[in-house]
Design a protein around this motif. Structure first.
Motif, short mmCIF file in Angstrom:
data_model
loop_
_atom_site.label_atom_id
_atom_site.label_comp_id
_atom_site.label_asym_id
_atom_site.label_seq_id
_atom_site.Cartn_x
_atom_site.Cartn_y
_atom_site.Cartn_z
N CYS A 59 43.10 -2.61 47.42
CA CYS A 59 43.44 -3.58 48.46
C CYS A 59 42.47 -4.76 48.36
O CYS A 59 41.24 -4.58 48.40
CB CYS A 59 43.34 -2.95 49.85
N ILE A 131 46.38 -4.35 42.26
CA ILE A 131 46.42 -4.69 43.68
C ILE A 131 47.65 -4.06 44.34
O ILE A 131 48.77 -4.23 43.88
CB ILE A 131 46.47 -6.22 43.89
N ASN A 132 47.42 -3.32 45.43
CA ASN A 132 48.55 -2.73 46.17
C ASN A 132 48.83 -3.45 47.49
O ASN A 132 49.87 -3.26 48.11
CB ASN A 132 48.34 -1.24 46.41
N LEU A 133 47.85 -4.27 47.94
CA LEU A 133 48.00 -4.96 49.22
C LEU A 133 46.99 -6.10 49.28
O LEU A 133 45.86 -5.95 48.81
CB LEU A 133 47.75 -3.99 50.39
N LEU A 163 51.12 -12.62 42.52
CA LEU A 163 51.36 -11.22 42.94
C LEU A 163 52.64 -11.16 43.78
O LEU A 163 52.62 -10.79 44.96
CB LEU A 163 50.17 -10.72 43.76
N LYS A 165 55.18 -9.24 44.02
CA LYS A 165 55.70 -7.96 44.52
C LYS A 165 54.73 -7.24 45.45
O LYS A 165 55.03 -6.16 45.95
CB LYS A 165 56.05 -7.05 43.34
N VAL A 166 53.57 -7.85 45.66
CA VAL A 166 52.54 -7.22 46.51
C VAL A 166 52.69 -7.72 47.94
O VAL A 166 52.73 -8.93 48.16
CB VAL A 166 51.13 -7.54 45.98
#
Length: 630
Positions: A59, A131-133, A163, A165-166
């Motif tokens: 994150c 990166i997820n968020l 990013l 899609k994040v």
């Protein structure tokens, strides 16, 4: 949401979410962009920390405040969660190494300032991370209409392109409807879900009292409400003075401000958190990450700069849900004094340029140089040398900070002068016998070639950063070497430090940022007028005034603020009041303020009754300006 609850329990030891945390987390986990407006104490960090822990990857958290970043990273590390912050004063090599750690080292959270995103190579490195968020804290800084606009926040929208899609989550504790729309637009949020928690704090009684003697009134408030208390003041000197006065009145009190050494900050904070002290007297440097549930009273004895800050500071009371008090103690002269501090001290373009040029001269920064190094900085010396009015100069430095030109830290640092007093070969021998000190000594020798010949000013922050040790460890090493006769050491206290985020470019820099100055000055004037309206309005509920300021519709008065209590109480006739005053003065002499406090009377009730008794020659005034019976 069972998994989310398990994460909450495992790492934060809570059994349930507060509203609307669960709905926000669901939105983030579904991949939606999200905007969360949650007042102070609402638990904003949980809204991005829990979903980040539920997914693989990292994150990215963008935050403007070094103190807040450090606090959150430390809290995560205490919970055995890998977190890291790219704060100021570290080299590009070290940043690169830390980003490598984020890529391969199992980190869950990476905190950085928006100014970092102005470097293309950092953006390129971020694109490589899992990166997820992306969480944008203090998101109101994106808006030019916000109370703390920072142009660097506008660069965050570039991340959206890299990013796509994040999911992004923007979080703030204070934003009007205009600011909210501005944030969503400038961050490029895609059809975000918007969550707003009401600003209403039904258990907080907002009080405004006009009084001649604030400390006496504060003494009465804290005696009546014996729970944990915060007293906010405007400057460091007042912290010490008011704390001592509280102690002389019999209260256990400490103080907190940005100029304290880290150990003293921690000790004073812990004394208050653990209820060894009832009262902490503090500047607005106090509060980041503070979530003490049993604070009974938050009292401002000097006017706040804006209602956003006041709401956040007063909102540190009553987080356990029990009745608590947010109090402003005011004197009619306070408005003039605050106007002189907040409004008359605003800088124009000419003063901005003057401060910027003199600051570079003061720190000996050449044209085209500056970024990345930590410069110890004594604000008082700076103002004295160039004859700058302190308030105006400080506002200007804050503006330069918000524009990303520099980062002004109010943490205690030391200006260090060093000279080796033994030959170089003996220093080499010392190094071989003390291998733990080798890297720092080598940095010193490489950076300051004349250090054997003369006393040399040393940038302790820079040396410590290059040697990959803390400033405290570096200073301990120098003092140890001084005790062993290796070097001479002279350390002078400084009340802050400065990191320049960009090269010195004089007119180019000033012209680029000056366009924001006039707009920010206009906003500050509007905000100050809102504070004046809040404290002087005697015809409306105080809670409603605050809620309406934040564009929240309210249909009913709170019933517990200073206005509502006044409406409930029955006003006595002047004759009834005069009779009660005679009975009171039969026991002891009292001032008009003392009479009002003893009998719980409004100032105008006291004036009418006292005038009646003076005209009837039933009372007179003694040499102490107290009323006595004739």
């Amino acid at each position: 949401m069972q998994q989310a609850l398990q994460v909450l329990k495992k790492y934060w030891n809570h059994d349930s979410f507060r509203a609307p945390q669960e709905e926000i987390i669901t939105s983030v986990l579904s991949g939606r962009d999200t905007f969360a407006l949650m007042p102070t104490g609402g638990g904003k960090s949980i809204c991005f920390q829990v979903p980040a822990m539920m997914q693989d990857g990292l994150c990215l958290v963008v935050s403007p405040l070094i103190a807040l970043m450090k606090d959150q990273v430390q809290n995560l590390q205490k919970r055995d969660i890998n977190a890291i912050a790219l704060t100021g004063g570290i080299s590009e090599d070290e940043i690169s190494n830390q980003l490598d750690n984020c890529k391969f080292g199992g980190y869950k959270f990476l905190y950085l300032s928006p100014e970092r995103l102005e470097s293309d190579w950092i953006i390129d490195r971020i694109k490589e991370l899992p990166i997820n968020l992306v969480a944008i804290d203090e998101a109101h800084c994106v808006s030019q209409w916000g109370h703390d606009f920072r142009p660097a926040y506008l660069k965050i929208s570039l991340l959206k392109k890299h990013l796509p899609k994040v999911p992004f989550i923007a979080l703030t504790a204070s934003a009007t409807h205009r600011v909210q729309e501005d944030v969503i637009k400038h961050l490029g949020l895609n059809d975000p879900q918007v969550f707003k928690k009401s600003f209403a704090r039904p258990n907080i009684a907002y009080m405004v009292f006009e009084c001649e003697d604030k400390l006496t009134r504060l003494q009465q408030i804290l005696t009546k409400n014996t729970g944990s208390a915060i007293v906010y003041v405007r400057n460091r000197r007042a912290c010490h003075d008011v704390s001592r006065q509280m102690q002389s009145m019999g209260f256990t009190a400490t103080y907190y401000h940005g100029g304290l050494k880290e150990k003293e900050k921690t000790a004073n904070m812990q004394a208050w958190l653990q209820n060894d002290c009832q009262v902490v007297v503090a500047t607005n440097a106090f509060g980041m990450g503070i979530d003490k549930p049993d604070v009974k009273t938050v009292t401002h004895i000097q006017l706040p700069e804006n209602l956003e800050s006041y709401y956040q500071e007063a909102g540190r009371a009553g987080r356990n849900g029990e009745k608590s008090f947010g109090v402003v103690l005011m004197h009619p002269t306070d408005i003039t004094m605050a106007k002189g501090q907040f409004i008359d001290g605003l800088a124009d373009r000419a003063f901005l340029k003057q401060v910027y040029l003199k600051l570079n001269a003061f720190l000996q920064i050449a044209y085209g140089e500056g970024p990345g190094e930590v410069y110890p900085f004594n604000f008082n010396d700076f103002c004295k040398k160039y004859n700058f009015p302190a308030v105006k100069a400080y506002h200007t430095l804050q503006f330069l900070d918000r524009q990303g030109v520099l980062t002004l830290s109010q943490e205690f640092t030391e200006k260090v002068y060093v000279q080796f007093i033994i030959p170089s070969r003996e220093v080499v021998r010392y190094t071989s016998l003390n291998p733990a000190d080798e890297e720092a000594i080598l940095v010193l020798l490489r950076s300051y070639t004349g250090i054997f010949d003369m006393e040399t000013a040393v940038n302790a922050g820079m040396v410590a950063a290059k040697a990959k040790i803390s400033i405290d460890v570096f200073m301990q090493m120098l003092r140890r070497m001084e005790a062993q006769g290796v070097l001479s050491l002279r350390a002078l206290g400084n009340d802050s430090s400065i990191v320049f985020n960009e090269v010195r470019e004089d007119d180019h820099t000033v012209n680029r940022i000056a366009k924001y100055l006039e707009q920010q000055n206009s906003i500050k004037k509007e905000q100050f007028e809102s504070v004046v309206q809040y404290i002087t309005d005697t015809t409306h509920c105080k809670s409603r005034l605050i809620l309406e300021y934040f564009d929240e519709e309210v249909k009913e008065d709170c019933g517990i603020c200073s206005y509502c209590i006044t409406q409930k109480r029955q006003i006595q006739s002047p004759i009834e009041t005069a009779t009660a005053i005679l009975g009171l003065l039969g026991q002891k002499p009292l001032s008009s303020q003392g009479i009002g406090q003893e009998l719980d009377l409004l100032p105008e009730e006291v004036v009418q009754a006292v005038q009646l008794l003076l005209n009837a020659r039933r009372i007179t005034i003694n040499t102490n300006n107290e009323y006595i019976l004739v």
